[in-house]
Design a protein around this motif. Structure first.
Motif, PDB file in Angstrom:
ATOM      1  N   LEU A  96       4.284 -85.133 -36.809  1.00 28.08           N
ATOM      2  CA  LEU A  96       4.329 -84.443 -35.527  1.00 28.08           C
ATOM      3  C   LEU A  96       5.767 -84.277 -35.051  1.00 28.08           C
ATOM      4  O   LEU A  96       6.594 -85.175 -35.215  1.00 28.08           O
ATOM      5  CB  LEU A  96       3.538 -85.222 -34.475  1.00 28.08           C
TER       6      LEU A  96
ATOM      7  N   ASN B  46      -7.825 -82.344 -37.034  1.00 29.09           N
ATOM      8  CA  ASN B  46      -6.481 -82.849 -37.327  1.00 29.09           C
ATOM      9  C   ASN B  46      -6.392 -84.368 -37.363  1.00 29.09           C
ATOM     10  O   ASN B  46      -5.303 -84.937 -37.300  1.00 29.09           O
ATOM     11  CB  ASN B  46      -5.471 -82.276 -36.324  1.00 29.09           C
TER      12      ASN B  46
ATOM     13  N   ASN C 129      -3.829 -79.820 -31.803  1.00 31.68           N
ATOM     14  CA  ASN C 129      -3.125 -81.102 -31.676  1.00 31.68           C
ATOM     15  C   ASN C 129      -3.155 -81.655 -30.255  1.00 31.68           C
ATOM     16  O   ASN C 129      -2.284 -82.439 -29.860  1.00 31.68           O
ATOM     17  CB  ASN C 129      -1.670 -80.991 -32.165  1.00 31.68           C
TER      18      ASN C 129
ATOM     19  N   ASP D 137       5.716 -82.592 -29.694  1.00 28.55           N
ATOM     20  CA  ASP D 137       4.295 -82.950 -29.686  1.00 28.55           C
ATOM     21  C   ASP D 137       4.100 -84.418 -29.301  1.00 28.55           C
ATOM     22  O   ASP D 137       3.160 -84.770 -28.583  1.00 28.55           O
ATOM     23  CB  ASP D 137       3.669 -82.705 -31.064  1.00 28.55           C
TER      24      ASP D 137
ATOM     25  N   HIS E  98      -1.178 -88.971 -38.753  1.00 23.64           N
ATOM     26  CA  HIS E  98       0.054 -88.184 -38.739  1.00 23.64           C
ATOM     27  C   HIS E  98       1.296 -89.069 -38.844  1.00 23.64           C
ATOM     28  O   HIS E  98       2.284 -88.682 -39.465  1.00 23.64           O
ATOM     29  CB  HIS E  98       0.112 -87.322 -37.481  1.00 23.64           C
TER      30      HIS E  98
ATOM     31  N   LEU F 112      -6.947 -85.842 -32.666  1.00 20.64           N
ATOM     32  CA  LEU F 112      -6.274 -84.576 -32.385  1.00 20.64           C
ATOM     33  C   LEU F 112      -7.165 -83.396 -32.761  1.00 20.64           C
ATOM     34  O   LEU F 112      -7.715 -83.349 -33.871  1.00 20.64           O
ATOM     35  CB  LEU F 112      -4.957 -84.489 -33.171  1.00 20.64           C
TER      36      LEU F 112
END
Length: 249
Positions: free
Chosen positions: A64, A48, A107, A68, A54, A103
């Motif tokens: 996210l 990830n 995650n 998270d 992200h 991640l």
């Protein structure tokens, strides 16, 4: 593989191998192997990508959720506290930023890139352990202002970087000048305009807590920053508990 001409020299390479060979924590990367001849490091696989990927939705990565982001903040706080309290010498990461938070498939976050980490040493004249560097290195937007003026690295260096990271998780704004941006909005009562909408229906009260904590951690004056293993850990744990019972948006 470290590219030719990489800013990370053989000393930093050796530093990373030595450090990761000694420490183990659920939120630190696991070093599987290394080859000094070609400066290759072999880590566990992280499908990830990085936290930065992200935040920028690189290659169409999904943003996210706020739940998270709160959990990841707590995980990184735990890992940093572990490093700072390591025996016989505490360890400062020295280059904490979203690019260096990886991640896994669930995650779960893990701190990587220990090429600039330093051991903390006590001296007769120092009230807190520190490491004196002969060359300033790091990522400017995340660097402790007092380090820039004194060349001394303390555990509070990572606290400052962590504070900037918290502000980015809450707002997704550029790290350069983010502290001033959030502080000004806090004074005007407009923090709600800075909350990253891609995080979902983040309760404003919790988002404000994250930004307030980020500002305190990134205070320009070291002695004004809160302690990670006591105050920051406690606040984030409380936020994680709230996030864990909040419905996903």
């Amino acid at each position: 593989m470290l590219k030719d001409g990489s800013s990370q020299g053989i000393n930093e390479f050796n530093q990373e191998v030595e450090t990761l060979g000694k420490v183990r924590h659920p939120n630190l990367v696991t070093l599987i192997g290394a080859c000094a001849e070609v400066r290759a490091l072999i880590y566990e696989y992280f499908p990830n990508g990085s936290l930065e990927d992200h935040l920028k939705c690189k290659n169409n990565m999904s943003p996210l959720s706020w739940q998270d982001r709160v959990r990841i903040s707590f995980e990184i706080c735990c890992a940093l506290s572990f490093l700072h309290c390591s025996k016989p010498h505490g360890i400062v990461h020295g280059d904490l930023k979203p690019d260096n938070i990886l991640l896994d498939s669930n995650n779960v976050s893990k701190i990587s890139d220990f090429g600039l980490c330093r051991q903390l040493n006590w001296t007769d004249s120092a009230s807190i352990p520190y490491h004196l560097t002969d060359c300033l290195k790091g990522t400017l937007a995340y660097m402790d202002p007092e380090y820039l003026s004194t060349a001394k690295i303390t555990a509070q260096y990572d606290v400052y970087s962590f504070g900037i990271m918290l502000l980015r998780l809450a707002t997704c704004k550029d790290p350069r000048g983010i502290g001033n941006l959030v502080e000004e909005a806090q004074k005007k009562g407009t923090l709600n305009t800075l909350v990253d909408p891609s995080a979902g229906s983040w309760p404003l009260k919790e988002a404000k807590k994250m930004m307030s904590l980020g500002l305190r951690c990134s205070d320009p004056i070291r002695k004004c920053r809160p302690d990670l293993s006591t105050k920051v850990w406690k606040e984030l744990k409380s936020m994680v508990e709230i996030a864990s019972v909040s419905p996903s948006s």
